[in-house]
Scaffold this active site. Structure first.
Site, PDB file in Angstrom:
ATOM      1  N   ARG A   1     -45.191 -44.434 110.522  1.00 19.00           N
ATOM      2  CA  ARG A   1     -46.462 -44.560 109.758  1.00 19.00           C
ATOM      3  C   ARG A   1     -47.268 -45.276 110.342  1.00 19.00           C
ATOM      4  NH1 ARG A   1     -46.654 -39.909 106.778  1.00 19.00           N
ATOM      5  NH2 ARG A   1     -44.806 -39.245 105.856  1.00 19.00           N
TER       6      ARG A   1
ATOM      7  N   GLN B   1     -44.827 -45.557  90.503  1.00 23.29           N
ATOM      8  CA  GLN B   1     -46.374 -45.434  90.611  1.00 23.29           C
ATOM      9  C   GLN B   1     -47.083 -45.291  89.326  1.00 23.29           C
ATOM     10  OE1 GLN B   1     -47.192 -41.832  92.826  1.00 23.29           O
ATOM     11  NE2 GLN B   1     -49.449 -42.286  92.666  1.00 23.29           N
TER      12      GLN B   1
ATOM     13  N   ARG C   1     -50.719 -39.916  83.905  1.00 27.22           N
ATOM     14  CA  ARG C   1     -50.475 -39.411  82.411  1.00 27.22           C
ATOM     15  C   ARG C   1     -50.596 -40.210  81.163  1.00 27.22           C
ATOM     16  NH1 ARG C   1     -44.909 -36.852  81.175  1.00 27.22           N
ATOM     17  NH2 ARG C   1     -45.718 -35.806  79.595  1.00 27.22           N
TER      18      ARG C   1
ATOM     19  N   ARG D   1     -33.446 -50.723 107.156  1.00 25.19           N
ATOM     20  CA  ARG D   1     -33.132 -49.554 108.175  1.00 25.19           C
ATOM     21  C   ARG D   1     -34.244 -48.780 107.814  1.00 25.19           C
ATOM     22  NH1 ARG D   1     -27.701 -45.920 108.194  1.00 25.19           N
ATOM     23  NH2 ARG D   1     -27.611 -45.303 110.343  1.00 25.19           N
TER      24      ARG D   1
ATOM     25  N   ASN E   1     -34.880 -50.701 102.319  1.00 23.39           N
ATOM     26  CA  ASN E   1     -34.157 -51.682 102.905  1.00 23.39           C
ATOM     27  C   ASN E   1     -34.566 -51.503 104.336  1.00 23.39           C
ATOM     28  OD1 ASN E   1     -32.680 -49.606 104.346  1.00 23.39           O
ATOM     29  ND2 ASN E   1     -31.916 -48.815 102.643  1.00 23.39           N
TER      30      ASN E   1
ATOM     31  N   ARG F   1     -42.287 -39.321 100.561  1.00 23.79           N
ATOM     32  CA  ARG F   1     -41.855 -38.323 101.359  1.00 23.79           C
ATOM     33  C   ARG F   1     -40.350 -39.248 102.141  1.00 23.79           C
ATOM     34  NH1 ARG F   1     -43.733 -33.301 102.643  1.00 23.79           N
ATOM     35  NH2 ARG F   1     -41.557 -33.120 103.598  1.00 23.79           N
TER      36      ARG F   1
ATOM     37  N   SER G   1     -49.158 -44.236  86.303  1.00 24.88           N
ATOM     38  CA  SER G   1     -49.139 -42.987  85.789  1.00 24.88           C
ATOM     39  C   SER G   1     -50.529 -42.524  85.178  1.00 24.88           C
ATOM     40  CB  SER G   1     -47.998 -42.932  84.438  1.00 24.88           C
ATOM     41  OG  SER G   1     -48.197 -41.681  83.753  1.00 24.88           O
TER      42      SER G   1
ATOM     43  N   SER H   1     -26.544 -49.117 109.467  1.00 23.24           N
ATOM     44  CA  SER H   1     -26.220 -49.003 108.361  1.00 23.24           C
ATOM     45  C   SER H   1     -26.189 -50.437 107.618  1.00 23.24           C
ATOM     46  CB  SER H   1     -24.997 -48.260 108.085  1.00 23.24           C
ATOM     47  OG  SER H   1     -23.891 -49.160 108.696  1.00 23.24           O
TER      48      SER H   1
END
Ligand code: FAD
Length: 264
Positions: A214, A125, A129, A205, A203, A116, A127, A92
């Site tokens: 990944r 991110q 749109r 952790r 962070n 995720r 856009s 932590s």
């Protein structure tokens, strides 16, 4: 093979946690721990690792033997202190320091996967749109090298059809709100692989966990390429916090980074 093959995912480190030294000194005085500060700071110039150690030591007042009458002996140096934190899984305190990266030329396949990871992250991110793409650039995944010509043809065809649909609207006469709605509607025919950019903060952790997950061989190749770069930056810039990671080359030339202490 212009704009398909030339695009490569790029990782740029933008920011990291920085100490306010005046505040740290004030805090040390309150804790009667200026001796510790003066001894450790010259040996530990890395703000992130220093802040993590300072925060962890606040828990038991372990800046020196006797500051807390229950503590008669302390781990003297930063390396042994932080390694013990990792070994015990007291992760932590690693959440106190963060790193911000720009991931450029990554696909929406990548961004969908990276978002995720919710705990301890922030992201912004580009856009689709608001931003109407002029061209469709894609990174060519190595598994499609042998059909690269066909791949590029398919991309060009999507781009052609996108611009054809786009040309049915009189953009100069449309208010911004309408442009936004139509741009968002049009993006539905764009490929998942379209190159995009995302700013991602995590962070330490979280970073340790995401690097482990990944760069695992079962993860997708693009995210492995990106987190290979992230792992190299973290090992370079935070040498104690990532000292337990080992690196193994995989068949596709990417690397797997495995910590001795998983998921602290
Ligand atoms: C190889 C691979 C294949 C995958 N395939 C799929 C797939 O087919 N379909 C799919 O949907 N996803 C898939 N994923 C995504 C995966 O299921 C996770 O959603 C993603 O990796 C985020 O990891 P995480 O759950 O550890 O969350 P993180 O946000 O990274 O959280 C880190 C840790 O914090 C704790 N935590 C976080 N949030 C909570 C919470 N709300 N409650 C309790 N504890 C919490 C957990 O211990 C968690 O492991 C895949 C991931 C990988 C690496």
């Amino acid at each position: 093979m212009d704009k398909v093959s030339k695009i490569e995912p790029v990782v740029i480190k933008l920011a990291e946690t920085k100490l306010d030294l005046e505040g740290v000194q004030k805090f040390m005085e309150k804790y009667n721990a200026t001796d510790w500060f003066e001894r450790v700071r010259p040996t530990q110039a890395n703000d992130s690792e220093f802040l993590i150690e300072l925060s962890g030591r606040a828990c038991y007042k372990s800046y020196g033997a006797g500051l807390n009458p229950n503590v008669v002996k302390i781990r003297e140096d930063s390396r042994s202190y932080l390694t013990n934190v990792l070994e015990k899984g007291d992760g932590s305190i690693l959440e106190h320091a963060t790193v911000t990266f720009a991931f450029l030329n990554v696909s929406r396949v990548f961004t969908h996967e990276v978002v995720r990871h919710r705990a301890g992250t922030a992201m912004s991110q580009e856009s689709l749109r608001y931003v109407r793409p002029r061209e469709i650039s894609l990174w060519l995944p190595p598994d499609l090298e042998k059909v690269s010509k066909e791949f590029q043809d398919a991309v060009k065809e999507i781009e052609r059809q996108y611009h054809e649909l786009e040309s049915k609207f009189d953009w100069d006469k449309m208010p911004f709100e309408q442009k936004k709605r139509v741009t968002s509607a049009l993006r539905r025919i764009l490929p998942d692989g379209i190159a995009t950019n995302i700013i991602w903060t995590a962070n330490h952790r979280t970073l340790r966990w995401v690097i482990e997950m990944r760069t695992h061989p079962s993860a997708e190749v693009e995210i492995r390429k990106v987190f290979d770069q992230v792992a190299e930056i973290c090992i370079r810039d935070y040498p104690i916090l990532y000292s337990d990671f080992s690196k193994t080359q995989l068949a596709d030339q990417t690397f797997q980074y495995t910590p001795k202490f998983s998921k602290v």
